[in-house]
Design an enzyme around this catalytic site. Structure first.
Site, short mmCIF file in Angstrom:
data_model
loop_
_atom_site.label_atom_id
_atom_site.label_comp_id
_atom_site.label_asym_id
_atom_site.label_seq_id
_atom_site.Cartn_x
_atom_site.Cartn_y
_atom_site.Cartn_z
N GLY A 13 37.92 41.12 40.60
CA GLY A 13 39.26 41.30 40.04
C GLY A 13 39.64 40.55 38.92
O GLY A 13 40.82 39.95 38.84
N SER A 15 40.21 41.75 35.59
CA SER A 15 40.62 42.43 34.45
C SER A 15 41.74 41.72 33.82
O SER A 15 42.28 42.26 32.83
CB SER A 15 40.83 43.91 34.98
OG SER A 15 41.78 44.01 35.83
N ARG A 16 42.50 40.85 34.50
CA ARG A 16 43.74 40.36 34.18
C ARG A 16 43.90 38.98 34.70
O ARG A 16 43.35 38.52 35.88
CB ARG A 16 44.85 41.04 34.21
CG ARG A 16 44.99 41.54 35.73
CD ARG A 16 46.55 42.10 35.92
NE ARG A 16 46.39 43.73 35.61
CZ ARG A 16 46.16 44.51 36.30
NH1 ARG A 16 45.82 44.14 37.71
NH2 ARG A 16 46.15 45.50 36.17
N ASN A 62 34.85 48.57 43.93
CA ASN A 62 36.06 48.56 45.01
C ASN A 62 35.69 47.70 46.03
O ASN A 62 34.87 48.06 47.26
CB ASN A 62 36.33 50.14 45.46
CG ASN A 62 37.55 50.27 46.45
OD1 ASN A 62 37.97 49.17 46.84
ND2 ASN A 62 37.95 51.26 46.73
N VAL A 63 36.57 46.66 46.28
CA VAL A 63 36.12 45.51 47.23
C VAL A 63 36.52 45.78 48.64
O VAL A 63 36.02 45.46 49.66
CB VAL A 63 36.75 44.19 46.95
CG1 VAL A 63 36.16 43.57 45.59
CG2 VAL A 63 38.09 44.04 46.98
N SER A 141 46.05 31.23 48.18
CA SER A 141 47.73 31.03 47.57
C SER A 141 48.47 29.67 48.45
O SER A 141 48.14 29.61 49.58
CB SER A 141 48.23 32.29 47.49
OG SER A 141 49.84 32.05 47.47
N TYR A 154 50.56 39.78 52.69
CA TYR A 154 49.73 38.98 51.45
C TYR A 154 49.75 37.41 52.27
O TYR A 154 48.54 37.19 52.17
CB TYR A 154 50.88 38.79 50.32
CG TYR A 154 50.15 38.04 49.25
CD1 TYR A 154 49.13 38.56 48.29
CD2 TYR A 154 50.53 36.96 48.99
CE1 TYR A 154 48.64 38.04 47.41
CE2 TYR A 154 49.99 35.97 47.95
CZ TYR A 154 49.14 36.66 47.17
OH TYR A 154 48.65 36.19 46.19
N LYS A 158 46.11 35.72 52.93
CA LYS A 158 45.54 34.48 52.36
C LYS A 158 45.30 33.26 53.28
O LYS A 158 44.19 32.61 53.11
CB LYS A 158 46.56 33.99 51.36
CG LYS A 158 46.92 35.02 50.12
CD LYS A 158 45.39 35.18 49.45
CE LYS A 158 45.87 35.81 47.76
NZ LYS A 158 44.44 35.69 47.13
N ILE A 187 51.97 30.66 39.15
CA ILE A 187 51.25 30.36 38.11
C ILE A 187 51.79 31.60 37.21
O ILE A 187 52.39 32.77 37.53
CB ILE A 187 49.93 30.77 38.38
CG1 ILE A 187 49.38 29.92 39.34
CG2 ILE A 187 48.73 30.93 36.96
CD1 ILE A 187 49.26 28.46 39.06
#
Lengths: 245, 78
Positions: A13, A15-16, A62-63, A141, A154, A158, A187
């Protein structure tokens, strides 16, 4: 400065955001890096072009699908011949309050964040076990510790990653494979750029260091852990003092 | 190399034991000092080297060197 020369590292992941910063930073330290993306091909290509040095790899993966993960690792091994480290960074959010959260929203976030971490780690461990060395870093996180309204899915994913980290660290320690996690706080990424000044202020007000972290702060912690040969099974917080205990 | 010889050599490699300890009746765990992780690695090494798939339920039945040889002989693709 520690050199990562001759180390071949997959950052999922990437790409950004934080993943891109990790990949970029490791490349400046001499590592050969595989950038993986699921659908953001253009963005991944830009990150890939900006990596320092040569011999890097760009992979679609694709994880959430173990078959796709296996294929990506096959390509990685064909290209690099060995796997020094894996950074499980791929993650998504699909926020909503508990009472309004759809089955699909819970499933899909767990599928990427937690199952993806499991699939990639299992695949990486197969290769690392043979080499009797390796390092896996999972990106968690701060919310895994403190919870967050609107992010049940989420947060659960995590927190799951942190348990998975400790379990894998135990299982793989005998094979000289270390497994650690990094838990970033707030962040500066695309996500926080959407916030207005007042919202940012509300966040930084809660942070003892009174500012947002940068993706580089996280990347430097990942690089530290990759080289910290006597640290395993740990979750390192990078959160400006938020939620310290 | 016969299947027996190849199996023996894989076990010697994986478990770091003396070749003459790898007798047909030797148990991986009780006689050759393998832990659960070693057994998983052995199974994966057999799978890689002999192009066989060892299902989970079979894995528990493969306890000795002979068990491994028998399974591979029965299941190896020609």
């Amino acid at each position: 400065m520690v050199s990562f020369k001759d180390q071949c590292i997959m950052v999922t992941g990437s790409s950004r955001g934080i993943g891109a910063a990790i990949a970029q930073y490791l490349s400046t330290l001499g590592a050969r890096v595989a950038i993986t993306y699921s659908s953001s091909k253009d963005s991944a290509e830009r990150v890939f072009q900006e990596l320092e040095g040569s011999g890097h790899l760009l992979l679609q993966m694709n994880v959430t699908q173990s078959k796709s993960v296996k294929e990506a690792f096959d390509k990685f091994m064909n290209h690099f011949g060995s796997l020094s480290a894996l950074v499980n960074n791929a993650g998504v959010t699909k926020d909503g309050l508990l009472l309004r959260m759809k089955d699909e929203d819970f499933h899909s976030v767990l599928a990427t964040n937690l199952f993806g971490c499991f699939y990639c780690s299992r695949e990486a461990a197969k290769y690392m076990i043979k080499e009797r060395k390796g390092s896996i870093i999972n990106i968690s996180s701060v919310v895994a510790q403190i919870g967050n309204p609107g992010q049940a899915n989420y947060v659960a994913s995590k927190a799951g990653i942190e348990g998975l980290t400790r379990s894998m660290a135990n299982e793989l320690a005998g094979r000289n494979i270390r497994v650690n996690a990094v838990a970033p706080g707030f962040i500066q990424t695309d996500m926080t750029e959407k916030l207005n000044e007042k919202q940012v202020h509300a966040i930084t007000d809660r942070v003892p260091l009174k500012k947002l972290g940068t993706p580089q702060d996280v990347a430097e912690t990942v690089a530290f852990l990759l080289n910290a040969k006597y640290i395993t099974g740990q979750v390192i917080s990078v959160n400006g003092g938020l939620a310290f205990r | 190399m016969s299947i027996e010889e190849k199996v023996t050599s894989i076990i010697v490699d994986q478990l770091g034991v003396e070749k003459d300890k790898v007798k047909p009746e030797a148990s991986f765990v009780d006689d050759l000092g393998a832990d659960s992780m070693d057994v998983v690695e052995l199974v994966m090494a057999f799978e890689d080297n002999f192009s066989v798939q060892i299902p989970d339920q079979e894995e528990n039945n493969i306890r000795t060197v002979q068990d491994a040889i028998d399974f591979i002989k029965e299941n190896q693709k020609a």
